[in-house]
Design an enzyme around this catalytic site. Structure first.
Site, PDB file in Angstrom:
ATOM      1  N   LYS A  84       0.847  -1.203   0.000  1.00 24.41           N
ATOM      2  CA  LYS A  84       0.000   0.000   0.000  1.00 24.41           C
ATOM      3  C   LYS A  84       0.877   1.246   0.000  1.00 24.41           C
ATOM      4  O   LYS A  84       1.939   1.265   0.638  1.00 24.41           O
ATOM      5  CB  LYS A  84      -0.904  -0.029   1.243  1.00 24.41           C
ATOM      6  CG  LYS A  84      -1.952   1.081   1.292  1.00 24.41           C
ATOM      7  CD  LYS A  84      -2.892   0.883   2.478  1.00 24.41           C
ATOM      8  CE  LYS A  84      -3.955   1.973   2.557  1.00 24.41           C
ATOM      9  NZ  LYS A  84      -4.876   1.783   3.698  1.00 24.41           N
ATOM     10  N   SER A 123      -9.857   1.801   2.560  1.00 24.67           N
ATOM     11  CA  SER A 123      -8.969   2.577   1.727  1.00 24.67           C
ATOM     12  C   SER A 123      -7.940   1.748   0.970  1.00 24.67           C
ATOM     13  O   SER A 123      -7.382   2.207  -0.019  1.00 24.67           O
ATOM     14  CB  SER A 123      -8.217   3.623   2.570  1.00 24.67           C
ATOM     15  OG  SER A 123      -7.420   2.973   3.544  1.00 24.67           O
ATOM     16  N   SER A 126     -10.199  -0.654   6.673  1.00 22.72           N
ATOM     17  CA  SER A 126      -9.559  -0.497   5.367  1.00 22.72           C
ATOM     18  C   SER A 126      -8.889  -1.734   4.798  1.00 22.72           C
ATOM     19  O   SER A 126      -8.474  -1.719   3.641  1.00 22.72           O
ATOM     20  CB  SER A 126      -8.519   0.616   5.425  1.00 22.72           C
ATOM     21  OG  SER A 126      -9.160   1.835   5.201  1.00 22.72           O
TER      22      SER A 126
HETATM   23  N1  GLN Z   1     -13.252   4.055   5.867  1.00 22.22           N
HETATM   24  C1  GLN Z   1     -12.762   4.478   7.157  1.00 22.22           C
HETATM   25  C2  GLN Z   1     -12.351   5.922   7.071  1.00 22.22           C
HETATM   26  O1  GLN Z   1     -12.632   6.543   6.103  1.00 22.22           O
HETATM   27  C3  GLN Z   1     -11.638   3.606   7.589  1.00 22.22           C
HETATM   28  C4  GLN Z   1     -10.404   3.856   6.829  1.00 22.22           C
HETATM   29  C5  GLN Z   1      -9.242   3.017   7.268  1.00 22.22           C
HETATM   30  O2  GLN Z   1      -9.400   1.962   7.889  1.00 22.22           O
HETATM   31  N2  GLN Z   1      -8.063   3.503   6.986  1.00 22.22           N
HETATM   32  O3  GLN Z   1     -11.772   6.486   7.931  1.00 22.22           O
END
Ligand code: GLN
Length: 489
Positions: free
Chosen positions: A80, A155, A179
């Site tokens: 990532k 994400s 995410s």
């Molecule tokens: N979708 C969640 C957010 O927008 C979690 C994102 C994540 O786990 N990095 O914060």
């Protein structure tokens, strides 16, 4: 040896060990898949082919000389774009980090390199890991491998999509509120969020430090255990990391194990919640029946404070993000606005460099921390976080593992969430696990009639990866659909 789609790293390692394939052949195979597919799916943001092939040659040389670093020496893994890999870009899919080259390796990268594994491309993500669809990337939109008109989740959507598309046999991602697990479910792969502290966060660009964890995307639960074994461990560079002193997880999975009599908790609040799609409900019930059939005892449990988890998360995560992102000032990293005055450099670089969602979070986080509001928002959220953690502690007195859906709906189409809140609610089943610091895994559990993958989430207590991995491994072995290969593969 033929590398079939969605091959496991366990199987690749076996073939490497038997001399049936070389690391150069493996890397060339995945590089070809990258060339064929990435222009359509945009899973990978950047890749250094020469460096990968050079590492593969070095690995093959080690193997010839009988000096392999581990059984996984020579296997590529996608990374990532918020994890630092020495001499590679690390943009966090943000314009503010455009052109930034990481001067050092994150601890997880050091560890995968020490095992001989090869970092393979930087995967797309929502900017600074804020989002659930990859639509917040400042660069490209990753498409769902099962349906190009749908999002891959986020994400870490690029990591999930690269594994599903066989652009890489495994990937690393980060999970602050879902995410890893949500994109894993949307792409039909396995996604593991380890307990908080099991894996060092050193070299992960921080979003919300009390919630962030690094974990793998793989084609099997065993592969998740293998990668976790490689990346776990206490690290002097991260004081929140812990010495897990826990067994070798991959080895645990090779021992005979049954879930006969295992107590599986189903939180009534979660399965009766508003907005839960019928397809998810049906598939969830099928998963329950499967586990029952294997001898598990299904117990209804209660999570009285679960309904506050999304609100609590958006106070705590934004507060931490507003502090963590203060370092991007136009001076130290990446983009710098072309202006003379120092204060203007700060303001304009941040104004130009951050996207809309990141700005929204910084504003919200700064607000909840500001004097006069701190007690009303931040302190209250911390108190409710403790109550959520206690709900889990109570639950784990009467059950061993908790089962929930991963997401309230199957993968959705681009631009279909019209408000930020609608997007935030897609993590309703995953967020509370981060607030409590527990471990959880998303495992593919079904395919809808319009050919979209679905996942189910197992959660276990803090540092109970042993029971988490064993249970999900048994589930994976017995589920009716044996392989989750998207049509394009
Ligand atoms: N979708 C969640 C957010 O927008 C979690 C994102 C994540 O786990 N990095 O914060």
């Amino acid at each position: 040896m033929k590398i079939e789609p969605n091959i496991t790293i366990a199987k690749i390692a076996k073939n490497l060990g038997e001399g049936k394939i070389s690391s150069v052949e493996i890397c060339n195979h995945y590089l070809e898949n990258f060339t064929k597919k990435n222009s359509v799916f945009n899973a990978i943001l950047s890749i250094n082919k020469e460096k990968i092939l050079k590492s593969a040659e070095e690995s093959d040389k080690r193997r010839k000389e009988g000096k392999v670093l581990s059984s996984y020496d020579g296997i590529p893994i996608a990374i990532k774009d918020n994890l630092c890999v020495e001499d590679e870009p690390c943009t966090c899919a943000s314009k503010i980090l455009e052109g930034f080259i990481s001067p050092y390796d994150a601890t997880v990268i050091k560890k995968i390199k020490a095992a001989g594994m090869i970092p393979f491309g930087r995967t797309n993500m929502d900017e600074f890991a804020m989002g659930s669809s990859c639509e917040n990337s400042a660069y490209v939109k990753t498409r769902n491998p099962w349906d190009k008109d749908r999002v891959p989740g986020g994400s870490s959507g690029g990591s999930a999509a690269s594994v599903a598309l066989s652009i890489a046999p495994a990937a690393l991602g980060s999970d602050t509120g879902g995410s890893i697990r949500q994109p894993a479910a949307f792409c039909g792969v396995v996604g593991l969020k380890p307990s908080y502290g099991i894996v060092s966060r050193y070299g992960l660009v921080a979003f919300a430090s009390s919630l962030d964890q690094i974990g793998p995307f793989t084609n099997s639960v065993l592969d998740s255990a293998i990668v976790l074994d490689i990346i776990k461990g206490k690290d002097p560079m991260d004081c929140t990391s812990i010495d897990s002193k826990i067994a070798n997880f991959a080895e645990l999975l090779s021992q005979p194990y049954s879930i006969d009599g295992l107590r599986i908790g189903i939180p009534s609040e979660c399965i009766n919640c508003e907005g839960l799609d019928n397809v998810i409900k049906e598939n969830f019930n099928e998963s329950i029946n499967l586990l029952k059939g294997l001898g598990a005892k299904i117990i209804e449990i209660s999570f009285p404070h679960w309904k506050y988890s999304v609100s609590v998360y958006y106070v705590i995560a934004t507060a931490e993000a507003s502090a963590n992102l203060a370092r991007f000032d136009g001076i130290r990293y990446g983009l710098r606005a072309k202006t003379e005055k120092l204060s203007e450099i700060y303001l304009e670089s941040r104004g130009l460099g951050f996207g809309e969602e990141v700005k929204r979070r910084i504003l919200l986080g700064t607000f909840v921390l500001s004097s006069g509001y701190y007690d009303a928002y931040y302190r209250s959220a911390q108190k409710v976080r403790t109550l959520i953690r206690k709900d889990y502690d109570e639950a784990f007195k009467i059950c061993d593992v908790i089962l929930t859906p991963v997401t309230p709906t199957p993968p959705f189409t681009f631009n279909s969430k019209s408000t930020p809140l609608q997007m935030y609610l897609s993590d309703i089943f995953t967020i509370s696990v981060n607030l409590a610091g527990n471990c959880a895994i998303s495992v593919p559990s079904g395919i809808t009639s319009d050919n979209l993958p679905l996942g189910v989430q197992f959660t276990a207590g803090f540092m109970r990866e042993d029971i988490l991995l064993k249970t999900s491994h048994i589930f994976e072995l017995h589920r009716s659909i044996k392989s989750f290969i998207p049509p394009e593969n």
